[in-house]
Design a protein around this motif. Structure first.
Motif, PDB file in Angstrom:
ATOM      1  N   TYR A   1       1.038  -1.268   0.136  1.00 24.75           N
ATOM      2  CA  TYR A   1       0.205   0.426   0.158  1.00 24.75           C
ATOM      3  C   TYR A   1       0.793   1.573  -0.236  1.00 24.75           C
ATOM      4  CZ  TYR A   1      -3.609  -2.764   1.227  1.00 24.75           C
ATOM      5  OH  TYR A   1      -4.526  -4.152   1.105  1.00 24.75           O
TER       6      TYR A   1
ATOM      7  N   SER B   1      -8.662  -2.441  -1.738  1.00 23.81           N
ATOM      8  CA  SER B   1      -7.534  -2.388  -0.635  1.00 23.81           C
ATOM      9  C   SER B   1      -8.356  -3.052   0.648  1.00 23.81           C
ATOM     10  CB  SER B   1      -6.647  -1.235  -0.177  1.00 23.81           C
ATOM     11  OG  SER B   1      -8.388  -0.469   0.171  1.00 23.81           O
TER      12      SER B   1
ATOM     13  N   TRP C   1      -6.682  -2.516   6.280  1.00 25.84           N
ATOM     14  CA  TRP C   1      -6.447  -1.886   5.533  1.00 25.84           C
ATOM     15  C   TRP C   1      -7.269   0.420   4.923  1.00 25.84           C
ATOM     16  CZ3 TRP C   1      -1.981   1.182   5.098  1.00 25.84           C
ATOM     17  CH2 TRP C   1      -1.510   2.005   5.185  1.00 25.84           C
TER      18      TRP C   1
END
Length: 336
Positions: A110, A125, A129
């Motif tokens: 990320y 994602s 996250w």
């Protein structure tokens, strides 16, 4: 029916049980806003004594009750803000513990070319996250760089000036270099700030703040610190207060009917050596939220506000406790 709980006992149950059960989940996942509001509402209804479908008067809003006791509230947690403070702790670990497996996995996927504080969301994602990223602004607000060599700190973009508004350079500088680092402002021959360069490149207000920053004579690395915690380490308690501040209702919005902050009064009240239920009663009396007839008439529950004992004066809290003849007889009898 079972024993009726006092408000002091309800306070313990709310803080130690109801608001502690979801702690583990809140440390990993961002709870939906609707769920947080429902949990807050359940605690509020329990505090004011509402059961089932019956309606009870909520004398103060839940937002007021979540204020610290020293500010007149009851110190209950706002679930949403506490959730974000817990997630910010995970973000702090991603920032500080570079060798952990979690940090290496998240960084590779990320934010491979930047730090967590500069990371953005991306398509597809994970929800974990997204949850941690929701608390990013808490760390951005409460963290700043402690200057070592200055090689890791960008002059214009990063927060690195302690005891300065926003901990950043406030005014435009004469130097527009993209990768201008704090190390460029240090005279390495004497390990001191380059006063001439700083006075030329910066506004006087910024320059004076920079020159007050102490520099180490040793070769130490720049360090990201949490300015609200002891030893520069992130603490959930201070993170919670930052989350409340960012939400705008911890110290920003005041109820129009609320008292002015009187820290001395509240500190004295909560430090009294009396049963907790007496303290809570005193708290309600000081806030004028006891069900006196005057207050019930104001809430349109009753039509008549005259005292049932003397039938002469409106039944205010002061009258019911001190001024009424019946109350005076009680006080005289209690001193015999």
């Amino acid at each position: 029916k079972g024993k009726m709980l006092s408000r002091a006992e309800k306070e313990v149950l709310i803080k130690a049980v109801a608001q502690s059960i979801p702690t583990y989940t809140m440390g990993v996942f961002l709870l939906p806003v609707k769920l947080c509001n429902e949990l807050n509402a359940l605690c509020a209804r329990f505090w004011w004594g509402q059961t089932g479908d019956e309606r009870k008067i909520h004398w103060k809003s839940w937002n007021f009750l979540t204020k610290p006791k020293k500010e007149g509230g009851m110190g209950f947690r706002d679930i949403r803000s506490f959730n974000l403070a817990m997630l910010a702790k995970q973000g702090w670990r991603l920032t500080k513990d570079q060798n952990s497996l979690l940090t290496r996995c998240f960084k590779a996927k990320y934010f491979p070319i930047c730090s967590f504080l500069e990371a953005d969301d991306c398509p597809n994602s994970s929800y974990v996250w997204k949850s941690v990223l929701a608390a990013q602004n808490i760390l951005q607000t409460g963290c700043y760089w402690r200057v070592g060599t200055g090689s890791s700190i960008r002059v214009k973009e990063d927060r690195w000036i302690p005891n300065h508004p926003e901990n950043k350079v406030l005014f435009p500088t004469e130097n527009d270099e993209w990768e201008w680092r704090v190390s460029d402002l240090i005279d390495w021959n004497v390990h001191e700030w380059d006063k001439e360069k700083i006075s030329i490149c910066f506004n006087q207000f910024d320059a004076e703040a920079i020159l007050k920053i102490p520099l180490s004579k040793r070769h130490v690395q720049d360090r990201l610190v949490w300015k609200f915690g002891r030893k520069g380490k992130y603490e959930v308690k201070s993170g919670y207060h930052v989350a409340r501040m960012l939400d705008g209702d911890s110290n920003g919005r005041e109820e129009s009917s609320g008292p002015k902050r009187n820290y001395r009064l509240w500190n004295k009240l909560w430090q009294l050596h009396v049963p907790s239920k007496i303290k809570v009663f005193g708290w309600r009396a000081c806030l004028n939220i006891l069900p006196s007839k005057v207050n019930l008439v104001r809430r349109q529950v009753l039509q008549e506000d005259r005292c049932d004992f003397c039938r002469r004066c409106p039944e205010t809290i002061v009258h019911a406790i001190w001024d009424c003849g019946a109350a005076k007889d009680v006080w005289v009898g209690s001193t015999v």
